[in-house]
Design a protein around this motif. Structure first.
Motif, PDB file in Angstrom:
ATOM      1  N   THR A 148       6.012   8.827  -8.333  1.00 43.67           N
ATOM      2  CA  THR A 148       7.152   8.433  -7.498  1.00 43.67           C
ATOM      3  C   THR A 148       7.628   7.037  -7.852  1.00 43.67           C
ATOM      4  OG1 THR A 148       6.274   9.799  -5.700  1.00 43.67           O
ATOM      5  CG2 THR A 148       7.964   8.174  -5.126  1.00 43.67           C
ATOM      6  N   TYR A 149       6.672   6.158  -8.138  1.00 42.51           N
ATOM      7  CA  TYR A 149       6.993   4.762  -8.499  1.00 42.51           C
ATOM      8  C   TYR A 149       6.362   4.465  -9.859  1.00 42.51           C
ATOM      9  CZ  TYR A 149       7.948   4.613  -3.503  1.00 42.51           C
ATOM     10  OH  TYR A 149       8.435   4.879  -2.248  1.00 42.51           O
ATOM     11  N   PRO A 150       7.047   4.866 -10.937  1.00 45.11           N
ATOM     12  CA  PRO A 150       6.464   4.723 -12.283  1.00 45.11           C
ATOM     13  C   PRO A 150       6.142   3.283 -12.667  1.00 45.11           C
ATOM     14  CG  PRO A 150       8.394   6.159 -12.316  1.00 45.11           C
ATOM     15  CD  PRO A 150       8.366   5.510 -10.986  1.00 45.11           C
ATOM     16  N   ASP A 151       6.719   2.306 -11.956  1.00 47.66           N
ATOM     17  CA  ASP A 151       6.464   0.912 -12.328  1.00 47.66           C
ATOM     18  C   ASP A 151       5.189   0.359 -11.703  1.00 47.66           C
ATOM     19  OD1 ASP A 151       7.659   1.024  -9.781  1.00 47.66           O
ATOM     20  OD2 ASP A 151       8.404  -1.018  -9.945  1.00 47.66           O
ATOM     21  N   ILE A 152       4.458   1.146 -10.905  1.00 50.30           N
ATOM     22  CA  ILE A 152       3.188   0.670 -10.348  1.00 50.30           C
ATOM     23  C   ILE A 152       2.160   0.599 -11.470  1.00 50.30           C
ATOM     24  CG2 ILE A 152       2.311   2.962  -9.708  1.00 50.30           C
ATOM     25  CD1 ILE A 152       1.171   1.666  -7.169  1.00 50.30           C
ATOM     26  N   SER A 153       1.442  -0.491 -11.522  1.00 53.58           N
ATOM     27  CA  SER A 153       0.504  -0.714 -12.631  1.00 53.58           C
ATOM     28  C   SER A 153      -0.901  -0.233 -12.268  1.00 53.58           C
ATOM     29  CB  SER A 153       0.457  -2.197 -12.980  1.00 53.58           C
ATOM     30  OG  SER A 153      -0.125  -2.944 -11.927  1.00 53.58           O
ATOM     31  N   GLU A 154      -1.701  -0.049 -13.285  1.00 55.75           N
ATOM     32  CA  GLU A 154      -3.096   0.340 -13.080  1.00 55.75           C
ATOM     33  C   GLU A 154      -3.832  -0.728 -12.277  1.00 55.75           C
ATOM     34  OE1 GLU A 154      -6.988   0.742 -15.914  1.00 55.75           O
ATOM     35  OE2 GLU A 154      -5.096   1.564 -16.679  1.00 55.75           O
ATOM     36  N   ARG A 155      -3.524  -1.984 -12.529  1.00 57.52           N
ATOM     37  CA  ARG A 155      -4.164  -3.072 -11.800  1.00 57.52           C
ATOM     38  C   ARG A 155      -3.810  -3.011 -10.312  1.00 57.52           C
ATOM     39  NH1 ARG A 155      -3.089  -9.096 -13.875  1.00 57.52           N
ATOM     40  NH2 ARG A 155      -4.034  -8.164 -15.732  1.00 57.52           N
ATOM     41  N   GLN A 156      -2.567  -2.671 -10.001  1.00 58.18           N
ATOM     42  CA  GLN A 156      -2.152  -2.570  -8.602  1.00 58.18           C
ATOM     43  C   GLN A 156      -2.849  -1.399  -7.910  1.00 58.18           C
ATOM     44  OE1 GLN A 156       2.037  -2.377  -9.468  1.00 58.18           O
ATOM     45  NE2 GLN A 156       2.419  -4.479  -8.794  1.00 58.18           N
ATOM     46  N   VAL A 157      -2.996  -0.274  -8.620  1.00 57.51           N
ATOM     47  CA  VAL A 157      -3.699   0.880  -8.052  1.00 57.51           C
ATOM     48  C   VAL A 157      -5.155   0.522  -7.758  1.00 57.51           C
ATOM     49  CG1 VAL A 157      -4.540   3.205  -8.542  1.00 57.51           C
ATOM     50  CG2 VAL A 157      -2.186   2.577  -9.114  1.00 57.51           C
ATOM     51  N   LEU A 158      -5.809  -0.154  -8.677  1.00 56.61           N
ATOM     52  CA  LEU A 158      -7.206  -0.534  -8.477  1.00 56.61           C
ATOM     53  C   LEU A 158      -7.344  -1.527  -7.322  1.00 56.61           C
ATOM     54  CD1 LEU A 158      -8.370  -0.864 -12.199  1.00 56.61           C
ATOM     55  CD2 LEU A 158      -8.792   1.027 -10.616  1.00 56.61           C
ATOM     56  N   ALA A 159      -6.371  -2.445  -7.201  1.00 52.55           N
ATOM     57  CA  ALA A 159      -6.403  -3.394  -6.080  1.00 52.55           C
ATOM     58  C   ALA A 159      -6.257  -2.657  -4.760  1.00 52.55           C
ATOM     59  CB  ALA A 159      -5.281  -4.416  -6.242  1.00 52.55           C
ATOM     60  N   LEU A 160      -5.434  -1.627  -4.724  1.00 51.32           N
ATOM     61  CA  LEU A 160      -5.259  -0.828  -3.516  1.00 51.32           C
ATOM     62  C   LEU A 160      -6.551  -0.080  -3.181  1.00 51.32           C
ATOM     63  CD1 LEU A 160      -3.411   0.320  -1.327  1.00 51.32           C
ATOM     64  CD2 LEU A 160      -2.604   2.021  -2.974  1.00 51.32           C
ATOM     65  N   LEU A 161      -7.205   0.470  -4.206  1.00 53.97           N
ATOM     66  CA  LEU A 161      -8.455   1.203  -3.978  1.00 53.97           C
ATOM     67  C   LEU A 161      -9.577   0.271  -3.511  1.00 53.97           C
ATOM     68  CD1 LEU A 161      -8.428   3.634  -7.045  1.00 53.97           C
ATOM     69  CD2 LEU A 161      -7.916   4.189  -4.654  1.00 53.97           C
ATOM     70  N   GLN A 162      -9.519  -0.986  -3.934  1.00 52.92           N
ATOM     71  CA  GLN A 162     -10.567  -1.930  -3.529  1.00 52.92           C
ATOM     72  C   GLN A 162     -10.526  -2.254  -2.040  1.00 52.92           C
ATOM     73  OE1 GLN A 162     -10.511  -5.428  -6.019  1.00 52.92           O
ATOM     74  NE2 GLN A 162     -12.024  -4.534  -7.412  1.00 52.92           N
ATOM     75  N   LEU A 163      -9.402  -1.938  -1.379  1.00 53.55           N
ATOM     76  CA  LEU A 163      -9.365  -2.114   0.079  1.00 53.55           C
ATOM     77  C   LEU A 163     -10.326  -1.148   0.772  1.00 53.55           C
ATOM     78  CD1 LEU A 163      -5.477  -2.437   0.614  1.00 53.55           C
ATOM     79  CD2 LEU A 163      -7.178  -4.272   0.710  1.00 53.55           C
ATOM     80  N   LYS A 164     -10.601  -0.015   0.119  1.00 60.06           N
ATOM     81  CA  LYS A 164     -11.497   1.011   0.670  1.00 60.06           C
ATOM     82  C   LYS A 164     -12.904   0.765   0.108  1.00 60.06           C
ATOM     83  CE  LYS A 164      -9.632   5.227   0.520  1.00 60.06           C
ATOM     84  NZ  LYS A 164      -9.312   5.675   1.892  1.00 60.06           N
ATOM     85  N   THR A 165     -13.683   0.022   0.822  1.00 60.43           N
ATOM     86  CA  THR A 165     -15.001  -0.387   0.297  1.00 60.43           C
ATOM     87  C   THR A 165     -16.002   0.755   0.243  1.00 60.43           C
ATOM     88  OG1 THR A 165     -15.680  -1.088   2.512  1.00 60.43           O
ATOM     89  CG2 THR A 165     -14.689  -2.757   1.082  1.00 60.43           C
ATOM     90  N   ASN A 166     -15.683   1.881   0.881  1.00 57.10           N
ATOM     91  CA  ASN A 166     -16.626   3.005   0.862  1.00 57.10           C
ATOM     92  C   ASN A 166     -16.439   3.916  -0.350  1.00 57.10           C
ATOM     93  OD1 ASN A 166     -14.164   3.952   1.680  1.00 57.10           O
ATOM     94  ND2 ASN A 166     -14.936   5.284   3.322  1.00 57.10           N
TER      95      ASN A 166
END
Length: 658
Positions: free
Chosen positions: A601-619
Motif C-alpha cells: 500500500t505504501y511502497p516507500d516504507i523502508s525495511e528499517r521503518q518496518v523493523l522499528a515498528l516491529l520493535q514496539l512489540k517486545t513479545n
C-alpha cells in the motif's frame, strides 16, 4: 477603341515575335516574319496544299463561335471588322481566306493564289495580331470588355488552326503559322501584371500614415493585387471560357510578380520595422486579407501558389524578428520582477481583493508572454516557431527564485504578507506551465521543479515557525505520559494547531488549501516519527491493543481538524489505522501478511521503518522478526494499482541493530 495607324511591316521576313513592354503597345505589338521559303529560282509559288478537316472549315467554325460574337446585320470585310473591334469575325475572315488559298480541294475553275494574295493575307494577320495585343494590354479597361471577349474568341480560333497545321511540315505551312496567339496572350498578361504593380506606387492611395517608404510600397502593391483580382472575378472572367482558368492565371501572375518585388526589397539589410511589416504581409495580410476574400474563394486555388519568399530569405527575416522579440520579452519580464521587488521594499500592505492579498506579477508575466506569442504566431504564421518566445520564462523563473531567497534572508517586517501574495503568483505560474501542451516534457518538468521550489520556500517560512511552536507538544507523543492517558497530550497539540491555523489570514483559499495540506502531511509524519523512536515498549497483547486503539483515535482527531480547516489530503486518514493493525495482531503468520500488505500500500516504507515498528512489540521473537523480514523482501514487489503520495520516505528513523 481608338483607331491607330498600323506600322509598315516587312512581309517577307519570318522570325519569332518580340514582346516588349506594354507601356508602348503599338511598338511592342509589331511582329516580324521570316521570308517565305521558295521552291525554286525566282520565288516560285509553293504548290503543296492541305486538306482541312470538316470541323475546321469556316462554315462549321462560324457556327460554333456564333454564340460568342454578336450577329452582324451587314456583311463587313476584314478591315471593317478590325476597325470596329469585331476581332472574332476578323479572324474568321482571315481563316476563310487561308482556307481558300491553302486548301487541297481547289477546283479547276479556281485561280491559284498569287504571291500578292499571300502577302496581303500575312499583312492582315499581322494587323489582327497587333490589335489582339492592344486589347489584351487594355484588359482592365471596363469599356473594353466586349472587345476583350471577341479577342479571346479570336485567340481560340487561331489556336485551333495552329493545331491543324502542326500535322504539316514546316516548309509547307504559311509563314505566319503557328500564330501562337495563346502564348503571346499569356506572356503579355505577365507584362501587364508587372507594369500594374510598378504603377501601384503612383496610383494607389491611402498609405500616407505608414512610417517607411518600404511599408508604403508593399501596401500599395497589396492593395493593387486585391483590387485587380476582384476586378478579374467581377468583370474580366466573363470574357474568357472556363478552359482559360483566367482567375487562377491572374492570381499566379500577381503572386509571382509580388514575390519578385519582395525579394528585391529584402536584398539589402532590412530595418526591424520593415522586417515585421513584410512578415505580416506574407503570413497575415496577403493570405487572409487578399487571397481569402469571400468573393475570390470559389474562383482561385491559393494553396497552389507556393511561398512568397525563398526559404533562406524568409529564415533571415524570421530570425531577425524572433531575436528582437526574445530580447524584448526578457526586458519586459525583468522589469515586471523589478517592479515587484520595489513593492516589497515599501511599508504599504499588499493589495487586498476578495479578502486575500494578491500580486499582479504572474498575471503581468503571463499576459506579456501570451501577447508576444500571439503576435509572433500572426506575424510568422507558425505556432511552433512562436513558441521560442515562451522559453524566456526560464530565466525569469530563476530570477524570481533568487529574489524570494534574498527576501527570506532579510529582515523585512512584511515578509509574511509578501509571501502570501507570492503564493498567489506562484500558483498561477504553475497552472500556466502545466497547461502548455506544446512544451517539451523535460523543459516543463524543469520549470515545474523551479516553481515547486518557490512554493516550498514560502511554505517553509510559515510551517517552520508552526513546527517550532509545536515542538514541545510533539515531544510528548508516544511517551509513557501519552500512553497512560493521564494528560490530554493530543488535545493540547490540536489546540495549539488550531491557534496557528487561525493566523493564516488574507491568504487566497486555494493557496491556503495547499499550505494546510502540507501542514497536515507534516504533522502526520511527525506523529509517525515520534512513534518509531520506540520510547514506549508494548510488552503484551493488552498494551499493544490499547496502543492500536489510541493510534486510531489520534488519527481520527488529527484528520478531522485538518479536513475541517480545508485540507484535501483525506488519504492520510488511513495511514495510522493501517499501522495500528500491525500493533493489534498477535499471530506471526497474520502479522507477516499484514506487513506485506502495508508495504504494498505504501511502497516507500523502508525495511528499517518496518523493523522499528516491529520493535514496539517486545513479545516478538527474533525468529518471527527474521521471517517477517524475509517475507517482506520476497513479496513487496507488487504494489497496489493506485499509489498514495509519498509519505514514509520523508519519515526519518535512526539506525538500529536487529
Amino acid at each position: 477603341m481608338k483607331t491607330i495607324q498600323l506600322p509598315t511591316i516587312n512581309l517577307r521576313r519570318k522570325s519569332k515575335d518580340v514582346l516588349e513592354s506594354p507601356e508602348a503597345p503599338c511598338a511592342a505589338m509589331s511582329t516580324e516574319q521570316t521570308e517565305k521559303s521558295s521552291n525554286g529560282a525566282g520565288g516560285e509559288k509553293r504548290k503543296n496544299k492541305i486538306r482541312f478537316p470538316d470541323r475546321m472549315k469556316m462554315t462549321s467554325l462560324m457556327k460554333r463561335h456564333k454564340h460568342k460574337s454578336p450577329e452582324v446585320p451587314v456583311v463587313l470585310d476584314f478591315n471593317q471588322n478590325l476597325e470596329q473591334n469585331h476581332l472574332a469575325e476578323a479572324s474568321q475572315h482571315l481563316l476563310a481566306q487561308e482556307e481558300r488559298l491553302f486548301s487541297s480541294e481547289t477546283t479547276d475553275e479556281q485561280v491559284p493564289c498569287t504571291d500578292d494574295e499571300e502577302d496581303r493575307l500575312q499583312k492582315d494577320y499581322e494587323a489582327l495580331k497587333l490589335r489582339l495585343r492592344m486589347v489584351i494590354h487594355d484588359s482592365f479597361n471596363m469599356d473594353n470588355q466586349v472587345t476583350l471577349k471577341s479577342a479571346v474568341t479570336a485567340i481560340l480560333q487561331e489556336e485551333e488552326r495552329d493545331h491543324v497545321w502542326e500535322k504539316t511540315a514546316k516548309h509547307e505551312r504559311p509563314v505566319w503559322r503557328p500564330m501562337e496567339c495563346r502564348e503571346i496572350h499569356n506572356t503579355l498578361l505577365q507584362k501587364v501584371v508587372e507594369v500594374r504593380l510598378q504603377r501601384a506606387n503612383e496610383e494607389e492611395s491611402g498609405v500616407d500614415k505608414l512610417s517607411t517608404s518600404l511599408k508604403k510600397d508593399v501596401c500599395r502593391m497589396g492593395k493593387r493585387i486585391q483590387n485587380d483580382l476582384l476586378q478579374v472575378v467581377r468583370d474580366v472572367q466573363g470574357c474568357y471560357p472556363p478552359e482559360f482558368d483566367v482567375c487562377n492565371m491572374y492570381t499566379q501572375l500577381y503572386h509571382q510578380a509580388f514575390s519578385m518585388k519582395l525579394q528585391e526589397l529584402t536584398q539589402s539589410n532590412t530595418e526591424l520595422e520593415d522586417c515585421i511589416y513584410i512578415l505580416s504581409w506574407i503570413n497575415d495580410y496577403y493570405p487572409k486579407g487578399v487571397l481569402q476574400q469571400k468573393e475570390l474563394e470559389s474562383h482561385i486555388s491559393s494553396e497552389a501558389l507556393g511561398p512568397l519568399l525563398p526559404t533562406e530569405c524568409l529564415k533571415t527575416l524570421e530570425e531577425q524578428y524572433l531575436s528582437h522579440k526574445e530580447a524584448e520579452v526578457r526586458t519586459w519580464l525583468s522589469s515586471a520582477l523589478k517592479k515587484e521587488e520595489e513593492l516589497w521594499q515599501t511599508d504599504e500592505k499588499p493589495e487586498l481583493m476578495d479578502n486575500y492579498y494578491i500580486s499582479h506579477l504572474a498575471i503581468d508575466v503571463i499576459h506579456l508572454v501570451d501577447g508576444a506569442i500571439k503576435e509572433a504566431v500572426t506575424i510568422l504564421g507558425n505556432e511552433d516557431k512562436a513558441q521560442r518566445i515562451l522559453f524566456q520564462l526560464s530565466s525569469f523563473l530563476a530570477s524570481y527564485k533568487k529574489s524570494i531567497a534574498e527576501l527570506l534572508k532579510g529582515k523585512n517586517k512584511n515578509i509574511p504578507d509578501i509571501l502570501k501574495t507570492s503564493l498567489v503568483s506562484i500558483k498561477q505560474l504553475r497552472e500556466y506551465i502545466k497547461a502548455r501542451e506544446n512544451l517539451a516534457e523535460d523543459v516543463k518538468g524543469t520549470w515545474l521543479s523551479t516553481v515547486a521550489d518557490l512554493r516550498e520556500s514560502c511554505h517553509r517560512y510559515f510551517l517552520s515557525t508552526i513546527h517550532k511552536e509545536l515542538k514541545l507538544h510533539y515531544r510528548k507523543l508516544w511517551t509513557q505520559a501519552w500512553f497512560s492517558g493521564s494528560h490530554n497530550i493530543l488535545g493540547d497539540l490540536l489546540s495549539a494547531l488550531e491557534d496557528q491555523i487561525t493566523r493564516f489570514t488574507f491568504l487566497k483559499p486555494a493557496c491556503m488549501e495547499e499550505l494546510l495540506s502540507q501542514l497536515h502531511t507534516e504533522v502526520m509524519m511527525e506523529y509517525v516519527r515520534r512513534m518509531l523512536k520506540r520510547k514506549v515498549k508494548l510488552k503484551d497483547k493488552d498494551e499493544q491493543e490499547t496502543a492500536a486503539t489510541f493510534l486510531c483515535e489520534d488519527s481520527a482527531r488529527i484528520n478531522a481538524l485538518f479536513i475541517k480547516a480545508g485540507s484535501k489530503e483525506k488519504w492520510l486518514s488511513s495511514v495510522l489505522p493501517k499501522i495500528s493493525e500491525v500493533l493489534r495482531l498477535q499471530d506471526a503468520g497474520s502479522l507477516q501478511l499484514e506487513i506485506v500488505t502495508l508495504a504494498r500500500t505504501y511502497p516507500d516504507i523502508s525495511e528499517r521503518q518496518v523493523l522499528a515498528l516491529l520493535q514496539l512489540k517486545t513479545n516478538l521473537s527474533s525468529v518471527d522478526v527474521r521471517n517477517i523480514k524475509e517475507s517482506l523482501i520476497e513479496n513487496r514487489t507488487s504494489p497496489v494499482s493506485e499509489l498514495p503520495p509519498p509519505f514514509f520516505c520523508n519519515v526519518p528513523v535512526k539506525r538500529m541493530l536487529i
